[in-house]
Scaffold this active site. Structure first.
Site, PDB file in Angstrom:
ATOM      1  N   GLU A   1      57.988 -66.267  15.060  1.00 23.13           N
ATOM      2  CA  GLU A   1      59.406 -65.977  15.317  1.00 23.13           C
ATOM      3  C   GLU A   1      60.182 -66.662  14.204  1.00 23.13           C
ATOM      4  O   GLU A   1      60.440 -67.860  14.259  1.00 23.13           O
ATOM      5  CB  GLU A   1      59.805 -66.528  16.695  1.00 23.13           C
ATOM      6  CG  GLU A   1      59.101 -65.847  17.865  1.00 23.13           C
ATOM      7  CD  GLU A   1      59.726 -64.500  18.230  1.00 23.13           C
ATOM      8  OE1 GLU A   1      60.868 -64.238  17.829  1.00 23.13           O
ATOM      9  OE2 GLU A   1      59.052 -63.709  18.907  1.00 23.13           O
TER      10      GLU A   1
ATOM     11  N   CYS B   1      69.180 -68.649  15.045  1.00 25.51           N
ATOM     12  CA  CYS B   1      68.397 -67.733  14.211  1.00 25.51           C
ATOM     13  C   CYS B   1      68.964 -66.327  14.201  1.00 25.51           C
ATOM     14  O   CYS B   1      68.862 -65.619  13.217  1.00 25.51           O
ATOM     15  CB  CYS B   1      66.949 -67.705  14.688  1.00 25.51           C
ATOM     16  SG  CYS B   1      66.784 -67.172  16.388  1.00 25.51           S
TER      17      CYS B   1
END
Ligand code: NAD
Length: 439
Positions: free
Chosen positions: A215, A249
């Site tokens: 991720e 993010c």
């Protein structure tokens, strides 16, 4: 592992593997019991965890609950509600030439898995994958980020008190400890963080043919079309960009729009930011701080990349950088050469949709693409002519709060996905079972 601080990573893995081999983690009752215990931890110890998040990142209590504690509780509740259903064997039709026979798939737990988390949502990004790993019937080694030390300590202290300590272990530490962990054989490694370390993780995993979920991050663009309600656009951009002081993010990294819209959007953003954080965001209890001085210095080095519309001020002693909007930013300026991961929003001008699509396609595939438009053609074209981990119209970041959507990147923004049943798929093996009678 705080209760056994001298235990080496290799011994932790041996201990957890012995637990897995007993079969104890496989029954549904063990899995739901662990998830309920984790839920209890989060509700009983929420304030303690919120205080740790405040110490690490200056997160307000409300933000700590919304984006970390309650987020994880919702993930647990969704999993508890559906797990029995998800685990039901899935029948598969058998071709005539094999008849009589029946076939189905089962979701097999993998064994001992490793979860490595970053510092920006240090609780959510550690525990949400752990939820999936436990739901799938695995033992888990959880490695929190050393850059969020208060949260790391809190998790290491609390997890063994609530969860099955022979099945779940927390290993604290930095590069040395993570390197030691990566030298062990795991059955899956789930890593959240930057692509440089992602490559280190994948290389280590390759030694044992261990599958990985990565991720990662990158620059997630926000395209603002002509003729949209810029008051709404500015409010939604600002609330998702400046949450956690931009250290998210999936935060919109930069805006792509035409010059005319850019001028209007600048005004709308300035107004919205004043409403959100007042005239002095440094004094607002809702505005966070930069995680450390290294990131502070990196970010202040990006502030000269365009005309400052609002913000631009900073204070190193307080690790404070004002919510900043930069206009007329050149595509090759420093702020456009790396993931910003801080409270700076550059507005880059493009002539229109064609140029925006070309701009996005010229760069690494982003973790998310955000689009504000009233046009169906624009929606269709961006959906089919660009590639990104997720695509959200109208409200950045929202896709990751939908447990039934897979969350993950593509290309440089990562591989694999999780949340809800996608976590179960990530942390288990879909085993094919065929049964043909002997006579
Ligand atoms: P970080 O520095 O906390 O690192 C992440 C983890 O990697 C930590 O646990 C750390 O101990 C470990 N690590 C660091 N260096 C290592 C090494 N040399 N060998 C082995 N392990 C090592 O966090 P970060 O990477 O700065 O996090 C920010 C990045 O993560 C950004 O790029 C962001 O976009 C991305 N991110 C992605 C997601 C997502 O869900 N896709 C979520 C959050 C952050």
């Amino acid at each position: 592992m705080s209760d056994q601080p001298s235990e080496k990573p290799a011994d932790v893995v041996v201990r957890l593997r012995a637990t897995f081999d007993t079969g104890r983690t496989k029954p549904l009752a063990w899995r739901t019991g662990q998830l309920e215990a984790l839920r209890t931890l989060l509700t009983e110890r929420g304030d303690e965890l919120a205080a740790a998040l405040h110490a690490d990142l200056g997160k307000s209590r409300a933000e700590a609950y919304r984006t970390e504690i309650d987020f994880t509780v919702r993930e647990i509740d969704h999993t508890l509600e559906h797990l029995a259903d998800w685990l039901r064997p899935q029948p598969a039709p058998v071709p005539e030439r094999l008849s009589p026979a029946v076939a189905h798939t089962v979701q097999d737990p993998l064994g001992v898995v490793l979860v490595i988390a970053p510092w920006n949502y240090p609780l959510q990004l550690l525990l949400a994958p752990v939820v999936g790993a436990l739901a799938a019937g695995n033992c888990v080694v959880a490695k929190p980020s050393e850059l969020a030390p208060a949260t790391s300590r809190a998790v290491a202290g609390l997890l063994p008190r609530y969860l099955d300590r022979d099945a779940v272990a927390v290993v604290e530490g930095a590069v040395a400890e993570t390197t030691d962990l990566l030298a062990q054989r795991f059955d899956h490694i789930f890593y959240t963080g930057n692509g440089r370390v992602g490559r280190i993780v994948m290389r280590a995993a390759a030694e044992n043919l261990t599958p990985v979920t990565l991720e990662l991050g990158g620059k997630s663009p926000a395209f603002v079309d002509r003729g949209t309600d810029l008051g709404v656009v500015a409010a939604r951009l600002a609330s998702t960009k400046f949450m956690n002081a931009g250290q998210t993010c999936v935060a919109p990294d930069y805006v792509l729009t035409d010059p005319e819209t850019a001028r209007e959007l600048e005004k709308a953003l300035t107004e919205v930011l004043r409403t959100m954080y007042g005239d002095d965001p440094a004094a607002s209890p809702d505005y966070g701080r930069i995680v450390n001085e290294r990131h502070f210095d990196r970010l202040t080095g990006l502030l000269d990349s365009g005309r400052t519309v609002t913000g631009g001020t900073h204070d190193r002693a307080d690790r404070y950088i004002a919510p900043t909007v930069l206009a007329e930013v050149a595509p090759d300026s420093p702020v456009m050469r790396e993931e910003i991961f801080g409270p700076i929003l550059p507005v880059v001008e493009v002539a229109g949709l064609d140029e925006a699509i070309a701009f996005i396609r010229d760069r690494d595939k982003p973790l998310a693409l955000y689009v504000f438009t009233e046009s169906d053609t624009t929606r269709e074209r961006l959906t089919w002519e660009t590639s990104s981990g997720g695509l959200t119209f109208g409200l950045p970041v929202a896709h990751l709060t939908v447990s039934d959507l897979p969350f993950g990147g593509v290309g440089e923004s990562g591989m694999g996905s999780y949340h809800g049943r996608y976590s179960l798929d990530t942390f288990s093996h879909r085993k094919a079972v065929l049964d043909k009678p002997l006579n």
